[in-house]
Design a protein around this motif. Structure first.
Motif, PDB file in Angstrom:
ATOM      1  N   ASP A 179       5.542   4.624   1.487  1.00  0.00           N
ATOM      2  CA  ASP A 179       4.419   4.694   0.563  1.00  0.00           C
ATOM      3  C   ASP A 179       4.511   5.965  -0.290  1.00  0.00           C
ATOM      4  OD1 ASP A 179       1.957   4.435  -0.597  1.00  0.00           O
ATOM      5  OD2 ASP A 179       0.802   4.627   1.240  1.00  0.00           O
ATOM      6  N   ASP A 180       4.471   5.808  -1.618  1.00  0.00           N
ATOM      7  CA  ASP A 180       4.493   6.969  -2.511  1.00  0.00           C
ATOM      8  C   ASP A 180       3.091   7.576  -2.579  1.00  0.00           C
ATOM      9  OD1 ASP A 180       4.769   8.864  -4.445  1.00  0.00           O
ATOM     10  OD2 ASP A 180       5.715   7.551  -5.925  1.00  0.00           O
ATOM     11  N   VAL A 181       2.885   8.620  -1.802  1.00  0.00           N
ATOM     12  CA  VAL A 181       1.543   9.209  -1.709  1.00  0.00           C
ATOM     13  C   VAL A 181       1.243  10.164  -2.861  1.00  0.00           C
ATOM     14  CG1 VAL A 181       1.525   8.999   0.800  1.00  0.00           C
ATOM     15  CG2 VAL A 181       2.373  11.113  -0.249  1.00  0.00           C
ATOM     16  N   TYR A 182       2.205  10.385  -3.756  1.00  0.00           N
ATOM     17  CA  TYR A 182       2.019  11.364  -4.824  1.00  0.00           C
ATOM     18  C   TYR A 182       1.681  10.728  -6.177  1.00  0.00           C
ATOM     19  CZ  TYR A 182       3.941  14.597  -1.425  1.00  0.00           C
ATOM     20  OH  TYR A 182       4.143  15.344  -0.284  1.00  0.00           O
ATOM     21  N   ILE A 183       1.389   9.439  -6.193  1.00  0.00           N
ATOM     22  CA  ILE A 183       0.980   8.800  -7.446  1.00  0.00           C
ATOM     23  C   ILE A 183      -0.427   9.272  -7.800  1.00  0.00           C
ATOM     24  CG2 ILE A 183       0.415   6.598  -8.546  1.00  0.00           C
ATOM     25  CD1 ILE A 183       2.570   5.306  -6.807  1.00  0.00           C
ATOM     26  N   ALA A 236      -5.074   0.644  -7.440  1.00  0.00           N
ATOM     27  CA  ALA A 236      -4.467  -0.235  -6.442  1.00  0.00           C
ATOM     28  C   ALA A 236      -2.951  -0.258  -6.613  1.00  0.00           C
ATOM     29  CB  ALA A 236      -5.037  -1.642  -6.576  1.00  0.00           C
ATOM     30  N   LEU A 237      -2.249  -0.215  -5.503  1.00  0.00           N
ATOM     31  CA  LEU A 237      -0.790  -0.268  -5.496  1.00  0.00           C
ATOM     32  C   LEU A 237      -0.330  -1.536  -4.799  1.00  0.00           C
ATOM     33  CD1 LEU A 237      -0.079   3.434  -4.466  1.00  0.00           C
ATOM     34  CD2 LEU A 237      -0.072   2.461  -6.777  1.00  0.00           C
ATOM     35  N   GLU A 238       0.757  -2.122  -5.300  1.00  0.00           N
ATOM     36  CA  GLU A 238       1.237  -3.378  -4.727  1.00  0.00           C
ATOM     37  C   GLU A 238       1.892  -3.180  -3.364  1.00  0.00           C
ATOM     38  OE1 GLU A 238       2.090  -5.898  -8.784  1.00  0.00           O
ATOM     39  OE2 GLU A 238       3.492  -4.330  -8.200  1.00  0.00           O
ATOM     40  N   PHE A 239       2.331  -1.966  -3.092  1.00  0.00           N
ATOM     41  CA  PHE A 239       2.813  -1.607  -1.757  1.00  0.00           C
ATOM     42  C   PHE A 239       2.185  -0.272  -1.394  1.00  0.00           C
ATOM     43  CE2 PHE A 239       5.381   0.726   1.229  1.00  0.00           C
ATOM     44  CZ  PHE A 239       5.695  -0.228   2.190  1.00  0.00           C
ATOM     45  N   SER A 240       1.505  -0.229  -0.257  1.00  0.00           N
ATOM     46  CA  SER A 240       0.964   1.027   0.256  1.00  0.00           C
ATOM     47  C   SER A 240       0.807   0.886   1.759  1.00  0.00           C
ATOM     48  CB  SER A 240      -0.366   1.383  -0.420  1.00  0.00           C
ATOM     49  OG  SER A 240      -1.304   0.344  -0.270  1.00  0.00           O
ATOM     50  N   GLU A 241       0.278   1.907   2.392  1.00  0.00           N
ATOM     51  CA  GLU A 241       0.127   1.883   3.843  1.00  0.00           C
ATOM     52  C   GLU A 241      -1.272   2.318   4.239  1.00  0.00           C
ATOM     53  OE1 GLU A 241       4.749   2.856   5.108  1.00  0.00           O
ATOM     54  OE2 GLU A 241       3.261   4.460   5.125  1.00  0.00           O
ATOM     55  N   ALA A 242      -1.793   1.704   5.280  1.00  0.00           N
ATOM     56  CA  ALA A 242      -3.045   2.125   5.895  1.00  0.00           C
ATOM     57  C   ALA A 242      -2.716   2.589   7.299  1.00  0.00           C
ATOM     58  CB  ALA A 242      -4.050   0.968   5.918  1.00  0.00           C
ATOM     59  N   MET A 243      -2.674   3.889   7.503  1.00  0.00           N
ATOM     60  CA  MET A 243      -2.285   4.466   8.792  1.00  0.00           C
ATOM     61  C   MET A 243      -0.941   3.911   9.266  1.00  0.00           C
ATOM     62  SD  MET A 243      -4.614   6.651   9.442  1.00  0.00           S
ATOM     63  CE  MET A 243      -4.331   7.039  11.164  1.00  0.00           C
ATOM     64  N   HIS A 298       0.288  -6.590  -2.090  1.00  0.00           N
ATOM     65  CA  HIS A 298      -0.388  -7.535  -2.961  1.00  0.00           C
ATOM     66  C   HIS A 298       0.291  -8.902  -2.856  1.00  0.00           C
ATOM     67  CE1 HIS A 298      -1.367  -9.332  -6.988  1.00  0.00           C
ATOM     68  NE2 HIS A 298      -2.543  -8.778  -6.732  1.00  0.00           N
ATOM     69  N   ARG A 299      -0.416  -9.938  -3.265  1.00  0.00           N
ATOM     70  CA  ARG A 299       0.149 -11.287  -3.175  1.00  0.00           C
ATOM     71  C   ARG A 299       1.420 -11.430  -4.009  1.00  0.00           C
ATOM     72  NH1 ARG A 299      -4.109 -15.065  -6.605  1.00  0.00           N
ATOM     73  NH2 ARG A 299      -4.012 -13.930  -8.569  1.00  0.00           N
ATOM     74  N   GLU A 356      11.751  -5.631 -10.000  1.00  0.00           N
ATOM     75  CA  GLU A 356      10.486  -6.348 -10.111  1.00  0.00           C
ATOM     76  C   GLU A 356       9.344  -5.409 -10.514  1.00  0.00           C
ATOM     77  OE1 GLU A 356       8.304 -10.027  -9.735  1.00  0.00           O
ATOM     78  OE2 GLU A 356      10.439  -9.554  -9.804  1.00  0.00           O
ATOM     79  N   GLY A 357       9.552  -4.109 -10.331  1.00  0.00           N
ATOM     80  CA  GLY A 357       8.519  -3.145 -10.685  1.00  0.00           C
ATOM     81  C   GLY A 357       7.366  -3.104  -9.699  1.00  0.00           C
ATOM     82  N   ILE A 358       7.656  -3.324  -8.412  1.00  0.00           N
ATOM     83  CA  ILE A 358       6.610  -3.263  -7.383  1.00  0.00           C
ATOM     84  C   ILE A 358       6.080  -1.832  -7.310  1.00  0.00           C
ATOM     85  CG2 ILE A 358       6.076  -3.568  -4.929  1.00  0.00           C
ATOM     86  CD1 ILE A 358       6.700  -6.173  -6.412  1.00  0.00           C
ATOM     87  N   THR A 359       4.790  -1.668  -7.515  1.00  0.00           N
ATOM     88  CA  THR A 359       4.219  -0.325  -7.563  1.00  0.00           C
ATOM     89  C   THR A 359       3.945   0.223  -6.160  1.00  0.00           C
ATOM     90  OG1 THR A 359       1.961  -1.191  -7.745  1.00  0.00           O
ATOM     91  CG2 THR A 359       3.148  -0.764  -9.799  1.00  0.00           C
ATOM     92  N   GLY A 360       4.116   1.522  -6.007  1.00  0.00           N
ATOM     93  CA  GLY A 360       3.783   2.220  -4.767  1.00  0.00           C
ATOM     94  C   GLY A 360       4.936   2.401  -3.806  1.00  0.00           C
ATOM     95  N   ALA A 361       6.045   1.705  -4.017  1.00  0.00           N
ATOM     96  CA  ALA A 361       7.151   1.736  -3.060  1.00  0.00           C
ATOM     97  C   ALA A 361       8.142   2.856  -3.402  1.00  0.00           C
ATOM     98  CB  ALA A 361       7.886   0.400  -3.047  1.00  0.00           C
ATOM     99  N   LYS A 362       8.585   3.585  -2.360  1.00  0.00           N
ATOM    100  CA  LYS A 362       9.637   4.571  -2.507  1.00  0.00           C
ATOM    101  C   LYS A 362      10.718   4.281  -1.468  1.00  0.00           C
ATOM    102  CE  LYS A 362       9.438   8.562  -4.046  1.00  0.00           C
ATOM    103  NZ  LYS A 362       9.341  10.039  -4.254  1.00  0.00           N
TER     104      LYS A 362
END
Length: 202
Positions: free
Chosen positions: A12-16, A72-79, A85-86, A192-198
Motif C-alpha cells: 500500500d502506497d501510504v504517501y499518496i 479512494a484508492l483501488e488498492f489499499s490495506e486495512a491493518m 475496488h471492483r 492498467e493504472g491501478i491506484t494505490g499499489a506499490k
C-alpha cells in the motif's frame, strides 16, 4: 538459458497526498470483526486468516470506516488486509487468476461502489534465507514452543524463483504478512493504472 521470473512485494502506497485511511474491518452490525457475540460467548475473528492461503466463508457482512476520509484508492490495506475496488476484481479475471484469489465483499463507509478483500489462496515455501538481509527464527528460549523453527523476522526479503512454480500471487510460507506477485501481474497492474499499489522486488 531461460530468464527467471521476477517477483515483487505488493503493498500500500501510504504517501499518496490526501489518500483515505481505512479502519480495521468491522461487521456490518457494528460489532468489531475481532469478536463475535453468540450466547454471551466471544468467537475470535482473526484477520490473520486472510494470510492462510485458503478459501474463507465469512458469515457476516463486513464494513470498513475511513479515519480520516480521503481519496479512494483501488488498492489499499486495512491493518494489513488488502482492500480492492471492483475494477481490480475484473482485472484479475481478465488475467485468468480466478483460481489464485478470492474476493470477499465488504462495505466501505460513504462508498456506493463494491469493494472487496483480496484473499490470496496460495502459501509457498520459497524464502531464500541466504539472499535475505537477515532472518531470525523462533528458538526454544523464546517461550513459544509451537513456533520453534519458524521465522520470527525477515529483513530484505528475497524468494527463490525456482520454488514458486507457476504462481502469480501468493504469501511466502513463514512470513505471510507479505503479499507477492509475479512480474507479469506487476506490469499488468501498472499498465492498467491501478491506484494505490506499490512494488518492491523480492
Amino acid at each position: 538459458m531461460t530468464a527467471r521470473t521476477r517477483y515483487y512485494k505488493l503493498y500500500d502506497d501510504v504517501y499518496i497526498p490526501g489518500r483515505w485511511d481505512l479502519s480495521f474491518p468491522l461487521f456490518k452490525d457494528g460489532g468489531e470483526s475481532g469478536a463475535r457475540e453468540d450466547d454471551d460467548e466471544r468467537e475470535l475473528f482473526d484477520t490473520w486468516r486472510f494470510n492462510e492461503g485458503r478459501i474463507l466463508e465469512i458469515e457476516r457482512p463486513i464494513r470498513l470506516s475511513m479515519k480520516p476520509a480521503g481519496i479512494a484508492l483501488e488498492f489499499s490495506e486495512a491493518m494489513g488486509v488488502p482492500i480492492v475496488h471492483r475494477r481490480v476484481v475484473s482485472f484479475f479475471e481478465r488475467l485468468g487468476l480466478q483460481k489464485e484469489v478470492q474476493f470477499i465483499p465488504v462495505e466501505v463507509e460513504d462508498q456506493t461502489e463494491p469493494w472487496f478483500i483480496l484473499n490470496a489462496l496460495r502459501v509457498i515455501r520459497c524464502i531464500d534465507d541466504a539472499r535475505c538481509e537477515e532472518v531470525l527464527y523462533w528458538g526454544p528460549e523464546d517461550g513459544e514452543p509451537d513456533r520453534v523453527g519458524e521465522y520470527q523476522n525477515v529483513r530484505g526479503l528475497r524468494v527463490d524463483p525456482e520454488k514458486v512454480g507457476s504462481a502469480n500471487i501468493f504469501h511466502p510460507w513463514g512470513w505471510q504478512v507479505v503479499l507477492i506477485v509475479s512480474e507479469h501481474v506487476k506490469q499488468a497492474m501498472e499498465s492498467e493504472g491501478i491506484t494505490g499499489a506499490k512494488f518492491i522486488e523480492v
